[in-house]
Design a protein around this motif. Structure first.
Motif, PDB file in Angstrom:
ATOM      1  N   UNK A 263       1.138  -1.407   0.059  1.00  0.00           N
ATOM      2  CA  UNK A 263      -0.304  -0.094  -0.313  1.00  0.00           C
ATOM      3  C   UNK A 263       1.057   1.352   0.022  1.00  0.00           C
ATOM      4  N   UNK A 264       1.734   1.401   1.123  1.00  0.00           N
ATOM      5  CA  UNK A 264       2.720   2.554   1.034  1.00  0.00           C
ATOM      6  C   UNK A 264       3.730   2.828  -0.603  1.00  0.00           C
ATOM      7  N   UNK A 265       3.513   1.646  -1.215  1.00  0.00           N
ATOM      8  CA  UNK A 265       4.565   2.024  -2.219  1.00  0.00           C
ATOM      9  C   UNK A 265       3.846   2.362  -2.936  1.00  0.00           C
ATOM     10  N   UNK A 266       2.608   1.762  -3.786  1.00  0.00           N
ATOM     11  CA  UNK A 266       1.604   2.650  -4.321  1.00  0.00           C
ATOM     12  C   UNK A 266       0.894   4.212  -4.120  1.00  0.00           C
ATOM     13  N   UNK A 267       0.563   4.161  -2.436  1.00  0.00           N
ATOM     14  CA  UNK A 267       0.097   5.380  -2.835  1.00  0.00           C
ATOM     15  C   UNK A 267       1.099   7.119  -3.457  1.00  0.00           C
ATOM     16  N   UNK A 268      -0.300   7.038  -3.538  1.00  0.00           N
ATOM     17  CA  UNK A 268       0.649   8.784  -4.710  1.00  0.00           C
ATOM     18  C   UNK A 268       0.779   8.658  -6.286  1.00  0.00           C
ATOM     19  N   UNK A 269       1.820   7.350  -6.284  1.00  0.00           N
ATOM     20  CA  UNK A 269       2.641   7.004  -7.048  1.00  0.00           C
ATOM     21  C   UNK A 269       1.762   5.926  -8.460  1.00  0.00           C
ATOM     22  N   UNK A 270       0.621   5.983  -8.344  1.00  0.00           N
ATOM     23  CA  UNK A 270      -0.559   5.623  -9.069  1.00  0.00           C
ATOM     24  C   UNK A 270      -0.474   5.647 -10.407  1.00  0.00           C
ATOM     25  N   UNK A 271      -0.277   6.592 -10.901  1.00  0.00           N
ATOM     26  CA  UNK A 271       0.186   7.150 -12.044  1.00  0.00           C
ATOM     27  C   UNK A 271       1.207   6.414 -12.881  1.00  0.00           C
ATOM     28  N   UNK A 272       2.573   6.109 -12.420  1.00  0.00           N
ATOM     29  CA  UNK A 272       3.284   5.621 -12.180  1.00  0.00           C
ATOM     30  C   UNK A 272       3.329   3.803 -12.266  1.00  0.00           C
ATOM     31  N   UNK A 273       2.760   3.249 -11.209  1.00  0.00           N
ATOM     32  CA  UNK A 273       2.790   2.213 -11.371  1.00  0.00           C
ATOM     33  C   UNK A 273       1.310   1.765 -11.911  1.00  0.00           C
ATOM     34  N   UNK A 274       0.304   2.517 -12.367  1.00  0.00           N
ATOM     35  CA  UNK A 274      -1.059   1.404 -12.672  1.00  0.00           C
ATOM     36  C   UNK A 274      -0.673   1.404 -14.511  1.00  0.00           C
ATOM     37  N   UNK A 275      -1.439   0.220 -14.933  1.00  0.00           N
ATOM     38  CA  UNK A 275      -1.212   0.244 -16.154  1.00  0.00           C
ATOM     39  C   UNK A 275      -2.666   1.030 -17.208  1.00  0.00           C
ATOM     40  N   UNK A 276      -3.022   1.015 -18.222  1.00  0.00           N
ATOM     41  CA  UNK A 276      -3.558   1.677 -18.421  1.00  0.00           C
ATOM     42  C   UNK A 276      -4.865   1.952 -18.537  1.00  0.00           C
ATOM     43  N   UNK A 277      -5.609   0.999 -17.699  1.00  0.00           N
ATOM     44  CA  UNK A 277      -6.941   0.680 -17.425  1.00  0.00           C
ATOM     45  C   UNK A 277      -6.892   1.915 -15.791  1.00  0.00           C
ATOM     46  N   UNK A 278      -6.113   2.310 -14.995  1.00  0.00           N
ATOM     47  CA  UNK A 278      -5.678   2.819 -14.061  1.00  0.00           C
ATOM     48  C   UNK A 278      -6.228   2.474 -12.862  1.00  0.00           C
ATOM     49  N   UNK A 279      -6.615   0.965 -13.410  1.00  0.00           N
ATOM     50  CA  UNK A 279      -7.187  -0.249 -12.401  1.00  0.00           C
ATOM     51  C   UNK A 279      -5.661  -1.237 -11.643  1.00  0.00           C
TER      52      UNK A 279
END
Length: 208
Positions: A169-185
């Protein structure tokens, strides 16, 4: 010695959102082989869209799942995200609906873990279970963040000598645009690498 790795769970286990070979399952398998200095065979039994109820049904009744889990020295589990997404999409965004979904998800998760330990109880081989905690796939919804953190706190109660939780959770928090694919999920390849690295950091005792 050859170890066997069984990956169960939802679309994260499948590796949806990344190029073939870049999901966390094949990446983690390669890291495990390097750390254990031996071959690791694997079954990827991930199912896209799987909920906690669906996962419990599979390990309770599906012979293929049960046989693979019986043979496994390493088990990973990613589950719970679809319960959250369904609550947000089908019932509206209210605390009451999320709390109901969370309670249902927690009950199913407890049954899943009990089912896994029951399958492994009569086996002679050493094994580890690694559970992937949730990141927030719906960061724009305030109640979703609350749900995710509550679920993560709950699953950490099940940690033991054989079961540990990878807190992503803390590794993805605030970095969703960087770490998620084009579906944003779903994670992209970089996001899946982070998950695999966190699993690897938990170590491999009592296998090593």
């Amino acid at each position: 010695m050859v170890y066997h790795y069984t990956a169960i769970g939802d679309s994260l286990t499948v590796g949806y959102g990344a190029l073939p070979g870049n999901g966390f399952v094949p990446t983690y398998r390669r890291l495990a082989e390097y750390h254990l200095q031996t071959s690791v065979t694997y079954d990827n039994l991930g199912v896209i869209g799987l909920t906690t109820q669906g996962q419990y049904d599979l390990i309770s009744r599906n012979l293929t799942f049960r046989q693979s889990l019986q043979q496994a020295n390493i088990i990973t589990l990613s589950i719970g995200g679809n319960d959250l997404i369904r609550a947000a999409r089908t019932t509206g965004v209210t605390s009451q609906h999320f709390n109901k979904a969370l309670a249902h998800c927690q009950t199913n998760f407890e049954h899943i873990i009990k089912g896994l330990h029951q399958i492994k109880r009569n086996g002679n081989q050493r094994y580890i279970i690694r559970v992937i905690g949730l990141y927030n796939p719906l960061p724009q919804i305030e109640e979703a963040s609350y749900y995710v953190q509550r679920f993560n706190q709950y699953i950490e109660r099940f940690q033991s000598a054989t079961l540990e939780v990878a807190n992503i959770y803390p590794l993805f928090y605030g970095r969703e645009r960087e770490l998620l694919s084009l579906d944003h999920i779903h994670p992209n390849s970089r996001g899946y690498r982070i998950i695999a690295d966190q699993l690897n950091r938990l170590g491999y005792r009592p296998l090593s």
